[in-house]
Structures are given as C-alpha cells and as structure tokens.
Design a protein around this motif. Sequence first.
Motif, PDB file in Angstrom:
ATOM      1  N   LEU A  43      31.653  69.142  33.736  1.00  0.00           N
ATOM      2  CA  LEU A  43      31.843  70.409  33.035  1.00  0.00           C
ATOM      3  C   LEU A  43      30.814  71.436  33.500  1.00  0.00           C
ATOM      4  O   LEU A  43      31.158  72.584  33.808  1.00  0.00           O
ATOM      5  N   ALA A  44      29.554  71.030  33.587  1.00  0.00           N
ATOM      6  CA  ALA A  44      28.486  71.950  33.995  1.00  0.00           C
ATOM      7  C   ALA A  44      28.703  72.455  35.417  1.00  0.00           C
ATOM      8  O   ALA A  44      28.562  73.660  35.684  1.00  0.00           O
ATOM      9  N   ARG A  45      29.059  71.563  36.348  1.00  0.00           N
ATOM     10  CA  ARG A  45      29.279  71.983  37.736  1.00  0.00           C
ATOM     11  C   ARG A  45      30.427  72.996  37.836  1.00  0.00           C
ATOM     12  O   ARG A  45      30.317  73.994  38.545  1.00  0.00           O
ATOM     13  N   ALA A  46      31.524  72.718  37.143  1.00  0.00           N
ATOM     14  CA  ALA A  46      32.675  73.627  37.189  1.00  0.00           C
ATOM     15  C   ALA A  46      32.309  74.978  36.584  1.00  0.00           C
ATOM     16  O   ALA A  46      32.742  76.034  37.073  1.00  0.00           O
ATOM     17  N   TRP A  47      31.526  74.969  35.525  1.00  0.00           N
ATOM     18  CA  TRP A  47      31.089  76.206  34.875  1.00  0.00           C
ATOM     19  C   TRP A  47      30.280  77.051  35.856  1.00  0.00           C
ATOM     20  O   TRP A  47      30.519  78.253  36.027  1.00  0.00           O
ATOM     21  N   LEU A  48      29.317  76.405  36.510  1.00  0.00           N
ATOM     22  CA  LEU A  48      28.460  77.112  37.453  1.00  0.00           C
ATOM     23  C   LEU A  48      29.255  77.633  38.649  1.00  0.00           C
ATOM     24  O   LEU A  48      29.028  78.755  39.105  1.00  0.00           O
ATOM     25  N   ARG A  49      30.193  76.843  39.137  1.00  0.00           N
ATOM     26  CA  ARG A  49      31.054  77.295  40.242  1.00  0.00           C
ATOM     27  C   ARG A  49      31.833  78.548  39.831  1.00  0.00           C
ATOM     28  O   ARG A  49      31.947  79.493  40.613  1.00  0.00           O
ATOM     29  N   ASP A  50      32.362  78.539  38.612  1.00  0.00           N
ATOM     30  CA  ASP A  50      33.147  79.683  38.154  1.00  0.00           C
ATOM     31  C   ASP A  50      32.287  80.941  38.052  1.00  0.00           C
ATOM     32  O   ASP A  50      32.802  82.046  38.204  1.00  0.00           O
ATOM     33  N   LEU A  51      31.011  80.782  37.821  1.00  0.00           N
ATOM     34  CA  LEU A  51      30.104  81.929  37.738  1.00  0.00           C
ATOM     35  C   LEU A  51      29.627  82.396  39.108  1.00  0.00           C
ATOM     36  O   LEU A  51      28.837  83.336  39.202  1.00  0.00           O
ATOM     37  N   GLY A  52      30.077  81.704  40.164  1.00  0.00           N
ATOM     38  CA  GLY A  52      29.756  82.149  41.511  1.00  0.00           C
ATOM     39  C   GLY A  52      28.685  81.363  42.229  1.00  0.00           C
ATOM     40  O   GLY A  52      28.279  81.747  43.329  1.00  0.00           O
ATOM     41  N   VAL A  53      28.208  80.273  41.656  1.00  0.00           N
ATOM     42  CA  VAL A  53      27.205  79.463  42.340  1.00  0.00           C
ATOM     43  C   VAL A  53      27.864  78.797  43.540  1.00  0.00           C
ATOM     44  O   VAL A  53      28.916  78.163  43.416  1.00  0.00           O
ATOM     45  N   VAL A  65      15.406  69.911  35.520  1.00  0.00           N
ATOM     46  CA  VAL A  65      15.877  71.302  35.468  1.00  0.00           C
ATOM     47  C   VAL A  65      16.320  71.737  36.858  1.00  0.00           C
ATOM     48  O   VAL A  65      15.600  71.525  37.835  1.00  0.00           O
ATOM     49  N   GLU A  66      17.487  72.338  36.927  1.00  0.00           N
ATOM     50  CA  GLU A  66      17.940  73.017  38.148  1.00  0.00           C
ATOM     51  C   GLU A  66      18.237  74.456  37.760  1.00  0.00           C
ATOM     52  O   GLU A  66      18.840  74.708  36.718  1.00  0.00           O
ATOM     53  N   ARG A  67      17.820  75.388  38.614  1.00  0.00           N
ATOM     54  CA  ARG A  67      17.999  76.811  38.344  1.00  0.00           C
ATOM     55  C   ARG A  67      18.918  77.417  39.392  1.00  0.00           C
ATOM     56  O   ARG A  67      18.827  77.084  40.566  1.00  0.00           O
ATOM     57  N   TYR A  68      19.800  78.316  38.926  1.00  0.00           N
ATOM     58  CA  TYR A  68      20.789  78.932  39.808  1.00  0.00           C
ATOM     59  C   TYR A  68      20.829  80.435  39.564  1.00  0.00           C
ATOM     60  O   TYR A  68      21.061  80.861  38.433  1.00  0.00           O
ATOM     61  N   PRO A  69      20.633  81.240  40.617  1.00  0.00           N
ATOM     62  CA  PRO A  69      20.746  82.688  40.444  1.00  0.00           C
ATOM     63  C   PRO A  69      22.203  83.078  40.206  1.00  0.00           C
ATOM     64  O   PRO A  69      23.118  82.518  40.809  1.00  0.00           O
ATOM     65  N   LEU A  70      22.384  84.022  39.305  1.00  0.00           N
ATOM     66  CA  LEU A  70      23.701  84.569  38.984  1.00  0.00           C
ATOM     67  C   LEU A  70      23.624  86.083  39.069  1.00  0.00           C
ATOM     68  O   LEU A  70      22.535  86.645  38.941  1.00  0.00           O
ATOM     69  N   PRO A  71      24.747  86.751  39.237  1.00  0.00           N
ATOM     70  CA  PRO A  71      24.716  88.221  39.217  1.00  0.00           C
ATOM     71  C   PRO A  71      24.143  88.754  37.899  1.00  0.00           C
ATOM     72  O   PRO A  71      23.515  89.806  37.876  1.00  0.00           O
ATOM     73  N   SER A  72      24.330  88.005  36.807  1.00  0.00           N
ATOM     74  CA  SER A  72      23.887  88.477  35.491  1.00  0.00           C
ATOM     75  C   SER A  72      22.540  87.898  35.073  1.00  0.00           C
ATOM     76  O   SER A  72      22.165  87.996  33.917  1.00  0.00           O
ATOM     77  N   GLY A  73      21.815  87.272  35.981  1.00  0.00           N
ATOM     78  CA  GLY A  73      20.529  86.672  35.626  1.00  0.00           C
ATOM     79  C   GLY A  73      20.381  85.326  36.286  1.00  0.00           C
ATOM     80  O   GLY A  73      20.512  85.206  37.497  1.00  0.00           O
TER      81      GLY A  73
END
Length: 155
Positions: A43-53, A65-73
């Motif tokens: 679920l987490a991987r699919a969520w992050l993919r949908d946000l553009g990761v 902890v893993e951190r991923y830059p997003l357009p919104s933060g």
Amino acid sequence: MNPTVLLADADATEALARRLARSAPARAVVFLEGDLGAGKSTLARAWLRDLGVTGAIKSPTYTLVERYPLPSGEAVHLDLYRLAAAGELDFLGLDELAADASLWLVEWPERGQGGLPPPDLVITLAAEGTGRRAHLRAGTGAGQDWLARWGARPE
C-alpha cells in the motif's frame, strides 16, 4: 464513516492506495496496521508511486525511515517493527520530519505510541480468504473530512 474495503489481490491494494493518495489533504499522517504480510508495504509503495516518486522505493524495515521528495513537500515512510521502546523514536529526528513532511506513512505505529503525531487516518489491513480486508478509520477532524471526500468519489 469508517469504511471497510475488500481487496482481492495486490492490484486492488494498489488501487486503494491511489484512491487515497488522490483524495488526501495537503498534510496527512497515516498509520498502517496489520500483521506481517498484510500488505502495508504494498500500500505504501503504491501510494508513493502515485504521488510521483520514481526510482527504488525501499522498505524502511532496517533503516526505520525513508524520505521521498514530493512536489508538495516530503513523504516519510516509517517502519517501527524493530523498535524496542517508543523512546527510541528520539533518535530518528522526528522534529525535523514534522516540519518538512507533508505525508507520513507509518507501519507498526503501536511501537511508537506516544512519540508520533496523531493519525489523520488509520488503515488496518488483514488477510481475508485469498485477499485482504482494509478498514479505514479517521483519527482527526481532517481525517473525517478526508473519508467523507473519499467516500463520495467514484472508484
């Protein structure tokens, strides 16, 4: 409104993640509960993919902890399975995460009880037959609004 969704397979779990990602508020804390193998990381991987990761989305089982830059933060994915006590959260720099993260996806949140921000949404995943069952529960007013918007959206 606390919906329960039946998920026939990993594709259905990924579809749920996409739907939640697209309806989420600008800042959200999501607790992912369930036994080992319940589908939390899927679920987490699919969520992050949908946000553009793009690129590798690593499980934070060993790094916590893993951190991923997003357009919104920034999105943070935490896996607290290996914590022995909530006090160990102090070493993860959660104050900095709280300032920067627009999305928290937290697996095994009960192991960080008292040291995490309150969840806007709690998703409990459980095996059901050959698939999964996801129960969604709001933890804040923002979470209640989110579920109301989510429930009004078509599949």
